[in-house]
Design a protein around this motif. Structure first.
Motif, mmCIF file in Angstrom:
data_model
loop_
_atom_site.group_PDB
_atom_site.id
_atom_site.type_symbol
_atom_site.label_atom_id
_atom_site.label_comp_id
_atom_site.label_asym_id
_atom_site.label_seq_id
_atom_site.Cartn_x
_atom_site.Cartn_y
_atom_site.Cartn_z
ATOM 1 N N LEU A 85 0.865 -1.001 0.042
ATOM 2 C CA LEU A 85 -0.055 0.095 -0.041
ATOM 3 C C LEU A 85 0.929 1.299 0.055
ATOM 4 C CD1 LEU A 85 -2.876 -0.919 2.378
ATOM 5 C CD2 LEU A 85 -3.081 -0.521 -0.131
ATOM 6 N N ALA A 86 2.036 1.004 0.506
ATOM 7 C CA ALA A 86 3.047 2.328 0.283
ATOM 8 C C ALA A 86 3.414 2.554 -1.026
ATOM 9 C CB ALA A 86 4.144 1.941 1.585
ATOM 10 N N VAL A 87 3.328 1.724 -1.792
ATOM 11 C CA VAL A 87 4.030 1.891 -3.233
ATOM 12 C C VAL A 87 2.756 2.642 -3.930
ATOM 13 C CG1 VAL A 87 4.684 0.656 -5.443
ATOM 14 C CG2 VAL A 87 5.038 -0.320 -3.050
ATOM 15 N N PHE A 88 3.398 3.896 -4.529
ATOM 16 C CA PHE A 88 2.378 4.804 -5.092
ATOM 17 C C PHE A 88 3.071 5.535 -6.133
ATOM 18 C CE2 PHE A 88 0.159 9.097 -4.967
ATOM 19 C CZ PHE A 88 -0.950 8.380 -5.397
ATOM 20 N N ARG A 89 2.491 5.472 -7.359
ATOM 21 C CA ARG A 89 2.913 6.169 -8.505
ATOM 22 C C ARG A 89 4.573 5.763 -8.797
ATOM 23 N NH1 ARG A 89 1.056 12.544 -8.028
ATOM 24 N NH2 ARG A 89 -1.365 11.992 -8.065
ATOM 25 N N ARG A 90 4.642 4.509 -8.716
ATOM 26 C CA ARG A 90 6.039 3.919 -8.995
ATOM 27 C C ARG A 90 5.958 2.862 -10.352
ATOM 28 N NH1 ARG A 90 9.603 5.059 -4.928
ATOM 29 N NH2 ARG A 90 11.203 4.655 -6.525
ATOM 30 N N ASP A 91 6.944 2.544 -10.816
ATOM 31 C CA ASP A 91 6.990 1.439 -11.774
ATOM 32 C C ASP A 91 6.991 0.212 -11.117
ATOM 33 O OD1 ASP A 91 6.801 3.181 -14.078
ATOM 34 O OD2 ASP A 91 9.085 3.704 -13.772
ATOM 35 N N ILE A 92 6.069 -0.698 -11.413
ATOM 36 C CA ILE A 92 6.196 -1.997 -10.816
ATOM 37 C C ILE A 92 5.927 -3.112 -11.567
ATOM 38 C CG2 ILE A 92 5.496 -0.949 -8.691
ATOM 39 C CD1 ILE A 92 2.338 -1.966 -9.323
ATOM 40 N N LEU A 93 6.627 -4.283 -11.444
ATOM 41 C CA LEU A 93 6.447 -5.471 -12.240
ATOM 42 C C LEU A 93 5.726 -6.522 -11.345
ATOM 43 C CD1 LEU A 93 6.875 -7.614 -14.627
ATOM 44 C CD2 LEU A 93 9.171 -8.063 -13.497
ATOM 45 N N LEU A 94 4.427 -6.849 -11.606
ATOM 46 C CA LEU A 94 3.424 -7.776 -10.791
ATOM 47 C C LEU A 94 3.706 -9.218 -11.272
ATOM 48 C CD1 LEU A 94 0.805 -5.383 -10.878
ATOM 49 C CD2 LEU A 94 2.284 -5.808 -8.667
ATOM 50 N N LEU A 95 3.774 -10.137 -10.432
ATOM 51 C CA LEU A 95 3.618 -11.626 -10.752
ATOM 52 C C LEU A 95 2.652 -12.099 -9.904
ATOM 53 C CD1 LEU A 95 6.768 -11.212 -11.673
ATOM 54 C CD2 LEU A 95 7.241 -13.214 -10.986
ATOM 55 N N HIS A 96 1.775 -13.033 -10.491
ATOM 56 C CA HIS A 96 0.806 -13.854 -9.744
ATOM 57 C C HIS A 96 -0.392 -13.145 -9.132
ATOM 58 C CE1 HIS A 96 -0.483 -18.150 -8.386
ATOM 59 N NE2 HIS A 96 -0.166 -18.386 -9.670
ATOM 60 N N PRO A 97 -1.270 -12.400 -9.937
ATOM 61 C CA PRO A 97 -2.165 -11.629 -8.955
ATOM 62 C C PRO A 97 -3.000 -12.344 -8.072
ATOM 63 C CG PRO A 97 -2.137 -11.112 -11.521
ATOM 64 C CD PRO A 97 -1.398 -12.237 -11.204
ATOM 65 N N GLN A 98 -3.344 -13.710 -8.558
ATOM 66 C CA GLN A 98 -4.278 -14.294 -7.567
ATOM 67 C C GLN A 98 -3.605 -14.261 -6.130
ATOM 68 O OE1 GLN A 98 -2.363 -15.497 -10.374
ATOM 69 N NE2 GLN A 98 -3.215 -17.429 -11.119
ATOM 70 N N THR A 99 -2.229 -14.622 -6.092
ATOM 71 C CA THR A 99 -1.709 -14.842 -4.562
ATOM 72 C C THR A 99 -1.284 -13.386 -4.023
ATOM 73 O OG1 THR A 99 0.514 -15.384 -5.678
ATOM 74 C CG2 THR A 99 -1.052 -17.179 -4.890
ATOM 75 N N ILE A 100 -1.225 -12.371 -4.718
ATOM 76 C CA ILE A 100 -0.979 -10.939 -4.389
ATOM 77 C C ILE A 100 -2.207 -10.776 -3.678
ATOM 78 C CG2 ILE A 100 -1.116 -8.600 -4.998
ATOM 79 C CD1 ILE A 100 1.073 -9.446 -7.110
#
Length: 361
Positions: A85-100
């Motif tokens: 939740l502290a990650v805001f307006r940053r470039d992010i790479l996401l893996l596996h939305p189900q377990t996020i």
């Protein structure tokens, strides 16, 4: 092409996954490979801590340890959520939305510049592996619009069906904000079919494929007394073709099969004894399967979903030139070019048995 920092054009500052390195899953193995590289390049990696198997505690009736593990998981995930939740307006790479967790995933997509690396087909299938449990085939029923069969339930998380579908509908609405990284050209085609032709998607492959081909050949193991005609290399699940392999063995009584699993589990899954020509020997790649794959007359990879790059298929093709897969519309088996003698079996098991009878004659 592999998923590397350069592929992100140095855009990503955070690597966020619902599964951390150390897990035996495909995501865990990928994270094991990616985390050192990303950390060395100054990226922040966020993922829950490695988890112990609940099944182990249950089977050994260690209920106190089970309760303790559940409490640890709960508070660890809460910490993971707050860090995300502290990650805001940053470039992010996401893996596996189900377990996020889809609510957290949706937040991260809304308030950041997201890239999503696709490990499976959960973006259109609530089962993650688009395998129809009744037809027992690759399933595209929910591509473009969600209409899962009544026998389909979310996996790996036990989210209510209606809620999982609602999350995927929101995911689809937000897809214009996402750059997708697909493993194969056909997976990229699925992305464009589902989200629209204007979808932002690139094909980046699977990072550790090159490492697999650099592995030394296996040494003969003490205790390996025989080789098999057909070695099934996959998990004992429907999408991986386990039931297909068992049925195939029933049609081919003179062909020796190896299933790398406990006979008791095979009996539990099939509600019957394994065919007499099937040997059930529990093993992993490291504890013997590698050797049996190398010495087999044919290695069977009958995945029955639109599988992207599967590590098992790559590992087998690196050691054995004779590989059999099941014909798919969007699976990597129809793209792979490294197999010397590639037999593409019919989806119909009886027809496939005739193909293999001819092969072994």
């Amino acid at each position: 092409m592999s998923l590397t920092v350069s592929d992100m054009h140095t855009r990503a500052k955070y690597l966020i996954s619902g599964i951390g390195p150390g897990s035996s899953s495909g995501v865990g193995r990928l994270m094991q490979f990616l985390v050192p590289e990303y950390i060395s390049n100054g990226f922040v990696v966020l993922n829950p801590s490695p988890q112990k198997s609940l099944r182990t505690y249950l089977s050994s009736k260690q209920y106190i340890q089970l309760s303790y593990e559940l409490v640890i998981r709960f508070f660890d995930y809460i910490l993971f959520v707050f860090r995300c939740l502290a990650v805001f307006r940053r470039d992010i790479l996401l893996l596996h939305p189900q377990t996020i967790g889809y609510p957290l995933f949706i937040y991260l997509v809304l308030f950041n510049n997201p890239t999503v690396y696709l490990m499976d087909n959960s973006f259109f299938c609530i089962r993650s592996y688009n395998y129809h449990p009744i037809r027992k085939t690759e399933c595209l029923d929910c591509l473009q619009s969600f209409k899962p069969d009544s026998s389909c339930f979310p996996f790996p998380n036990r989210t209510p069906r209606w809620l999982n579908i609602a999350y995927l509908q929101i995911f689809k609405l937000l897809s214009f904000r996402i750059h997708f990284q697909a493993q194969t050209k056909l997976q990229a085609e699925l992305v464009c079919t589902h989200f629209g032709k204007s979808s932002s998607v690139s094909v980046v492959g699977l990072p550790y494929v090159e490492e697999i081909f650099r592995q030394p050949p296996p040494q003969y193991l003490v205790g390996q007394t025989e080789s098999f005609d057909i070695v099934f290399h996959g998990a004992s699940t429907g999408p991986k073709g386990f039931f297909y392999a068992i049925e195939l063995a029933e049609y081919l009584p003179n062909i020796k099969f190896l299933i790398p699993d406990h006979a008791s589990n095979v009996r539990h899954l099939t509600n019957s004894e394994p065919p007499p020509n099937v040997s059930c020997i529990p093993m992993t790649w490291e504890t013997g399967l590698k050797n049996y794959v190398a010495s087999a007359k044919l290695v069977l990879h009958p995945s029955l979903w639109s599988a992207p790059i599967e590590g098992a298929l790559i590992k087998s093709s690196a050691l054995n030139p004779n590989i059999a897969t099941v014909i798919s519309s969007y699976g990597y088996e129809s793209e792979i070019s490294t197999i010397v003698n590639h037999i593409r079996l019919s989806r119909d098991v009886f027809t496939a048995s005739r193909q293999l009878s001819a092969y072994f004659s």
